[in-house]
Design an enzyme around this catalytic site. Structure first.
Site, PDB file in Angstrom:
ATOM      1  N   LYS A  21      22.482  75.964  52.562  1.00 27.66           N
ATOM      2  CA  LYS A  21      22.758  77.400  52.387  1.00 27.66           C
ATOM      3  C   LYS A  21      23.016  78.070  53.742  1.00 27.66           C
ATOM      4  CE  LYS A  21      18.231  79.338  52.709  1.00 27.66           C
ATOM      5  NZ  LYS A  21      17.076  80.014  52.318  1.00 27.66           N
ATOM      6  N   LYS A  31      19.870  82.126  58.579  1.00 27.69           N
ATOM      7  CA  LYS A  31      19.669  82.659  59.932  1.00 27.69           C
ATOM      8  C   LYS A  31      19.169  81.577  60.868  1.00 27.69           C
ATOM      9  CE  LYS A  31      17.932  87.009  58.067  1.00 27.69           C
ATOM     10  NZ  LYS A  31      16.690  87.426  57.453  1.00 27.69           N
ATOM     11  N   LYS A  75      10.799  74.493  55.363  1.00 29.75           N
ATOM     12  CA  LYS A  75      10.550  75.110  56.678  1.00 29.75           C
ATOM     13  C   LYS A  75       9.546  74.334  57.510  1.00 29.75           C
ATOM     14  CE  LYS A  75      12.009  79.868  56.096  1.00 29.75           C
ATOM     15  NZ  LYS A  75      11.683  81.281  56.274  1.00 29.75           N
TER      16      LYS A  75
END
Ligand code: TYM
Length: 347
Positions: free
Chosen positions: A208, A211, A115
């Protein structure tokens, strides 16, 4: 049996969330009730502020996620459904656990690396310490079962390490061979569905479903209309080969494997059985069948979601009631943690 899990209210919940986690919330909520235990499902809004977010949207997306969870079968009369921000003990316990968590442990967390990307210096401190809050989320309630997708396994292992070290460091007699004393914290077990541990992007079989993927075509949102779902399945990346009859034939075909995995998980069967039915067929046959199954399974959830999301007061009331119940359950553990650390709180 104490089931605890959380989901972030940023972005729209998608098929990966549903198959990897939400479906297990529902299953375990029923098992917990039958066993005389509890199930706590929360919206991880405190986690959501670790990344740039729009405060105006957070409340709305929190309520929409409550509506989604209820539409999926999380029943506020069986499970305690709430948002973290209404239960200050989560943040409080995180601070207490910060004394136990090690920098080296957090440095190994792959989600922080993913992230923060190339901009580590610019990442928020919250993004780095996020796994400690996640440990607090489950340890506060003495969770025994934590339903999650594969991507949260490492965070759960960290929660176990923190619980173990805290108990060892601050509970005299914990780990004693002859007469072991119970710890302040229970070591939680992750419950990961083998059939849907990691649902992948429809555009890239090595990433993956997420969102935060900029491409809407990469994921099926639970709020998508039937024709949107069908379009996304039709456009999903694949290869020109027909489906094999056995699973080994999908080894180097991640996109095809993902679609077969999704079909099997939705139909509650195994990938082998799916290949038994579709082996030898091309995607021209398989994709419409998958789209049909998806619409059949997720359509009723979407309809219920649309109905529920209109009643904001009812959704707020669910959260308020859940938060009250969660606060009560968390009191003894938080008190025990303060006491074990020698912190004076008065009466
Ligand atoms: P979040 O909001 O990213 O995801 C919610 C749940 O969905 C699972 N999941 C998936 N499963 C399979 N395939 C996928 N592509 C996929 N994408 C997401 C996640 O594993 C998760 O179970 N940090 C957590 C929220 C959290 C939490 C907790 C979870 C906060 N505190 C305590 C458990 C216990 C998160 O961001 O999940």
């Amino acid at each position: 049996m104490r089931v605890v899990s959380g989901i972030q209210p940023t972005g729209k919940p998608h098929l990966g969330n549903y198959l990897g986690a939400i479906r297990n919330y529902v299953k375990l909520q029923d098992e917990a009730v039958a066993a005389g235990g509890e199930c706590l499902i929360f919206l991880a809004d405190l986690h959501a502020i670790s990344m740039p977010h729009d405060p105006k949207e957070l409340h709305a997306s929190t309520l929409e996620l409550v509506a989604t969870l209820v539409a999926c079968g999380v029943d506020p009369n069986k499970a305690i459904l709430f948002n973290q921000a209404q239960v200050p003990a989560h943040a409080e316990l995180q601070w207490l656990l910060n004394g136990t968590a090690r920098m080296g442990w957090l440095n190994r967390m792959t989600q922080f690396k993913d992230k923060s990307g190339k901009n580590r210096e610019g990442a928020s401190v919250a993004l780095f310490t996020y796994p400690v809050l996640q440990a607090a989320d489950v340890l506060l309630y003495q969770a025994t079962h934590v339903p999650v997708g594969e991507d949260q396994k490492q965070h759960l292992e960290l929660a176990r390490d923190i619980a173990q070290k805290f108990n060892m460091d601050f509970v005299p007699g914990y780990g004693d061979e002859k007469d072991p004393k119970p710890g302040v914290f229970t070591l939680p077990d992750p419950i990961i569905p083998p059939e849907a541990a990691r649902i992948m992007s429809l555009r890239d079989g090595s990433a993956k479903m997420s969102k935060s993927d900029p491409s809407e075509m990469s994921r099926i949102n639970l709020s998508d209309e039937a024709d949107e779902m069908a379009k996304k399945v039709k456009k999903a990346r694949t290869d020109p080969e027909p489906l094999p009859s056995e699973l080994e034939g999908l080894e180097d075909r991640p996109e095809a494997l993902n679609l077969v995995t999704i079909y099997a998980a939705l139909a509650q069967t195994t990938p082998d059985k799916v290949l038994g039915d579709f082996g030898g067929q091309g995607f021209g046959v398989f994709k419409p069948a998958l789209a049909e199954l998806m619409v059949e399974t997720l359509g009723p959830i979407r309809d219920r979601f649309v109905e529920l999301k209109a009643d904001r007061e009812a959704l707020d009331a669910i959260l308020a009631r859940g938060a009250y119940q969660a606060r009560e359950i968390g009191i003894p553990t938080l008190a025990a943690a303060y006491k074990a650390l020698g912190l004076v709180r008065g009466r």
